[in-house]
Each structure stands twice: as structure tokens, then as C-alpha cells.
Design a protein around this motif. Structure first.
Motif, PDB file in Angstrom:
ATOM      1  N   LYS A 133       0.831  -1.206   0.000  1.00 36.72           N
ATOM      2  CA  LYS A 133       0.000   0.000   0.000  1.00 36.72           C
ATOM      3  C   LYS A 133       0.865   1.255   0.000  1.00 36.72           C
ATOM      4  O   LYS A 133       0.543   2.236  -0.657  1.00 36.72           O
ATOM      5  CB  LYS A 133      -0.933   0.007   1.210  1.00 36.72           C
ATOM      6  CG  LYS A 133      -2.025  -1.021   1.143  1.00 36.72           C
ATOM      7  CD  LYS A 133      -2.907  -0.936   2.358  1.00 36.72           C
ATOM      8  CE  LYS A 133      -3.968  -2.011   2.313  1.00 36.72           C
ATOM      9  NZ  LYS A 133      -4.827  -1.981   3.487  1.00 36.72           N
ATOM     10  N   HIS A 134       1.975   1.205   0.762  1.00 26.90           N
ATOM     11  CA  HIS A 134       2.867   2.360   0.815  1.00 26.90           C
ATOM     12  C   HIS A 134       3.529   2.603  -0.541  1.00 26.90           C
ATOM     13  O   HIS A 134       3.684   3.747  -0.965  1.00 26.90           O
ATOM     14  CB  HIS A 134       3.946   2.169   1.897  1.00 26.90           C
ATOM     15  CG  HIS A 134       3.386   2.140   3.275  1.00 26.90           C
ATOM     16  ND1 HIS A 134       2.842   3.252   3.858  1.00 26.90           N
ATOM     17  CD2 HIS A 134       3.286   1.131   4.178  1.00 26.90           C
ATOM     18  CE1 HIS A 134       2.424   2.934   5.086  1.00 26.90           C
ATOM     19  NE2 HIS A 134       2.681   1.640   5.304  1.00 26.90           N
ATOM     20  N   PHE A 135       3.905   1.525  -1.200  1.00 26.78           N
ATOM     21  CA  PHE A 135       4.527   1.627  -2.513  1.00 26.78           C
ATOM     22  C   PHE A 135       3.557   2.269  -3.507  1.00 26.78           C
ATOM     23  O   PHE A 135       3.922   3.156  -4.273  1.00 26.78           O
ATOM     24  CB  PHE A 135       4.971   0.240  -3.004  1.00 26.78           C
ATOM     25  CG  PHE A 135       5.603   0.269  -4.361  1.00 26.78           C
ATOM     26  CD1 PHE A 135       6.863   0.810  -4.543  1.00 26.78           C
ATOM     27  CD2 PHE A 135       4.931  -0.235  -5.468  1.00 26.78           C
ATOM     28  CE1 PHE A 135       7.452   0.836  -5.796  1.00 26.78           C
ATOM     29  CE2 PHE A 135       5.505  -0.210  -6.716  1.00 26.78           C
ATOM     30  CZ  PHE A 135       6.773   0.325  -6.880  1.00 26.78           C
ATOM     31  N   LEU A 136       2.306   1.837  -3.493  1.00 28.65           N
ATOM     32  CA  LEU A 136       1.276   2.373  -4.379  1.00 28.65           C
ATOM     33  C   LEU A 136       1.023   3.845  -4.066  1.00 28.65           C
ATOM     34  O   LEU A 136       0.895   4.671  -4.978  1.00 28.65           O
ATOM     35  CB  LEU A 136      -0.011   1.553  -4.235  1.00 28.65           C
ATOM     36  CG  LEU A 136      -1.123   1.872  -5.223  1.00 28.65           C
ATOM     37  CD1 LEU A 136      -0.640   1.674  -6.648  1.00 28.65           C
ATOM     38  CD2 LEU A 136      -2.325   0.981  -4.956  1.00 28.65           C
ATOM     39  N   ALA A 137       0.987   4.214  -2.787  1.00 33.86           N
ATOM     40  CA  ALA A 137       0.770   5.603  -2.387  1.00 33.86           C
ATOM     41  C   ALA A 137       1.924   6.484  -2.859  1.00 33.86           C
ATOM     42  O   ALA A 137       1.720   7.617  -3.313  1.00 33.86           O
ATOM     43  CB  ALA A 137       0.604   5.696  -0.872  1.00 33.86           C
ATOM     44  N   ILE A 138       3.146   5.981  -2.774  1.00 33.53           N
ATOM     45  CA  ILE A 138       4.315   6.752  -3.220  1.00 33.53           C
ATOM     46  C   ILE A 138       4.263   6.975  -4.727  1.00 33.53           C
ATOM     47  O   ILE A 138       4.502   8.079  -5.218  1.00 33.53           O
ATOM     48  CB  ILE A 138       5.621   6.029  -2.798  1.00 33.53           C
ATOM     49  CG1 ILE A 138       5.775   6.093  -1.281  1.00 33.53           C
ATOM     50  CG2 ILE A 138       6.822   6.660  -3.491  1.00 33.53           C
ATOM     51  CD1 ILE A 138       6.918   5.253  -0.753  1.00 33.53           C
ATOM     52  N   ILE A 139       3.922   5.942  -5.481  1.00 31.91           N
ATOM     53  CA  ILE A 139       3.827   6.049  -6.941  1.00 31.91           C
ATOM     54  C   ILE A 139       2.756   7.068  -7.329  1.00 31.91           C
ATOM     55  O   ILE A 139       2.984   7.918  -8.191  1.00 31.91           O
ATOM     56  CB  ILE A 139       3.525   4.672  -7.586  1.00 31.91           C
ATOM     57  CG1 ILE A 139       4.660   3.698  -7.345  1.00 31.91           C
ATOM     58  CG2 ILE A 139       3.232   4.825  -9.067  1.00 31.91           C
ATOM     59  CD1 ILE A 139       5.964   4.080  -8.001  1.00 31.91           C
ATOM     60  N   ILE A 140       1.608   7.011  -6.696  1.00 34.15           N
ATOM     61  CA  ILE A 140       0.530   7.963  -6.993  1.00 34.15           C
ATOM     62  C   ILE A 140       0.969   9.372  -6.632  1.00 34.15           C
ATOM     63  O   ILE A 140       0.719  10.331  -7.382  1.00 34.15           O
ATOM     64  CB  ILE A 140      -0.776   7.557  -6.268  1.00 34.15           C
ATOM     65  CG1 ILE A 140      -1.329   6.272  -6.885  1.00 34.15           C
ATOM     66  CG2 ILE A 140      -1.806   8.673  -6.347  1.00 34.15           C
ATOM     67  CD1 ILE A 140      -2.521   5.689  -6.169  1.00 34.15           C
ATOM     68  N   GLY A 141       1.638   9.549  -5.512  1.00 32.37           N
ATOM     69  CA  GLY A 141       2.141  10.866  -5.103  1.00 32.37           C
ATOM     70  C   GLY A 141       3.133  11.426  -6.102  1.00 32.37           C
ATOM     71  O   GLY A 141       3.092  12.617  -6.442  1.00 32.37           O
ATOM     72  N   ILE A 142       4.029  10.599  -6.610  1.00 23.43           N
ATOM     73  CA  ILE A 142       5.015  11.047  -7.605  1.00 23.43           C
ATOM     74  C   ILE A 142       4.318  11.461  -8.896  1.00 23.43           C
ATOM     75  O   ILE A 142       4.673  12.465  -9.513  1.00 23.43           O
ATOM     76  CB  ILE A 142       6.057   9.938  -7.861  1.00 23.43           C
ATOM     77  CG1 ILE A 142       6.950   9.787  -6.625  1.00 23.43           C
ATOM     78  CG2 ILE A 142       6.901  10.257  -9.083  1.00 23.43           C
ATOM     79  CD1 ILE A 142       7.892   8.601  -6.693  1.00 23.43           C
TER      80      ILE A 142
END
Length: 141
Positions: A2-11
Motif C-alpha cells: 500500500k505504501h509503494f502504491l501511495a508513493i507512486i501515486i504521489g510522484i
């Protein structure tokens, strides 16, 4: 995960907030050419003030002002209207001049070459006049 997905969306969100496209200024030939181009430079600014126009190429001689705007992709459906309004705006500013406006991409490219040759002083006045007569015929047909 979930953290990885959140980071990708934020970028991706932050990447979309990059610098805006800068405004394109037309080539200012001015009095650096063999034939003074101040009127053409002013006419280019008039056409650039139109919302649909992205870029303008143009030259001037004693027979008239020759301009070719490059319009936004979607606005290509309204070329006749853009050409007509552009012609009226420039003719209003230069009532004693014959104004030629074309949205043809080939004319645009040929005017771009002429501008470059004038700027670099690699064209003679006689050849310049001949090229403009040829362009005028293409603009009519």
C-alpha cells in the motif's frame, strides 16, 4: 504494498505540476535583413494575440505582408475563420498594405525558410522578391 502504491501515486501527482509551457516569441528580423521587416514583426505579434495561434512566420516587401500562423490542433477545424479574423486584424493596423494570410503548413515552412535567409542575409533582394511572388501564387490557389 500500500505504501509503494501511495508513493507512486504521489510522484505522478507531483510530476503533473511541472512548469508551464513558455510563450513562443516569433523570430524578430527587424531591420537586420536586406529588406526591413519591422511591419512583419508587428503583424506577427497581432496574429499571436489570437487565442488559436501558437506561432507565426511572416515577411514583408513593397507588395505586401505575407503571414502564416500555426494554429492549435483542435482549432484546425476553424481555419477559414482564423484566416479571416487574422487578415482583418492585420489589415486594420496596416490599411495601406496588401495582407496575405495562409494557414497552409507548406506556406508556413517556406516563410520560415525565408525568415532564416533574411536573418542570415543569405538571400538577394531579387531572389527574395521572386520567392514571394511564387508564395503569393500558392496562397491564391
Amino acid at each position: 504494498m500500500k505504501h509503494f502504491l501511495a508513493i507512486i501515486i504521489g510522484i505522478m501527482i507531483l510530476g503533473g505540476c511541472g512548469p508551464q509551457a513558455e510563450t513562443i516569441q516569433p523570430l524578430q528580423v527587424g531591420n537586420q535583413a536586406i529588406v526591413a521587416q519591422e511591419k512583419a514583426d508587428e503583424a506577427k505579434q497581432i496574429l499571436l494575440s489570437m487565442e488559436e495561434v501558437l506561432e507565426v512566420k511572416g515577411v514583408v516587401n513593397d507588395q505586401g505582408i505575407y503571414l502564416a500562423p500555426r494554429v492549435k490542433h483542435f482549432d484546425r477545424f476553424h481555419l477559414n475563420d482564423i484566416r479571416k479574423r487574422g487578415h482583418e486584424n492585420v489589415a486594420k493596423r496596416f490599411p495601406k498594405e496588401t495582407v496575405h494570410v495562409s494557414t497552409d503548413k507548406k506556406i508556413y515552412m517556406e516563410l520560415e525558410k525565408l525568415e532564416q535567409e533574411l536573418k542570415k542575409k543569405t538571400i538577394s533582394e531579387k531572389r527574395f522578391s521572386t520567392k514571394l511572388k511564387e508564395l503569393e501564387e500558392k496562397m491564391k490557389g
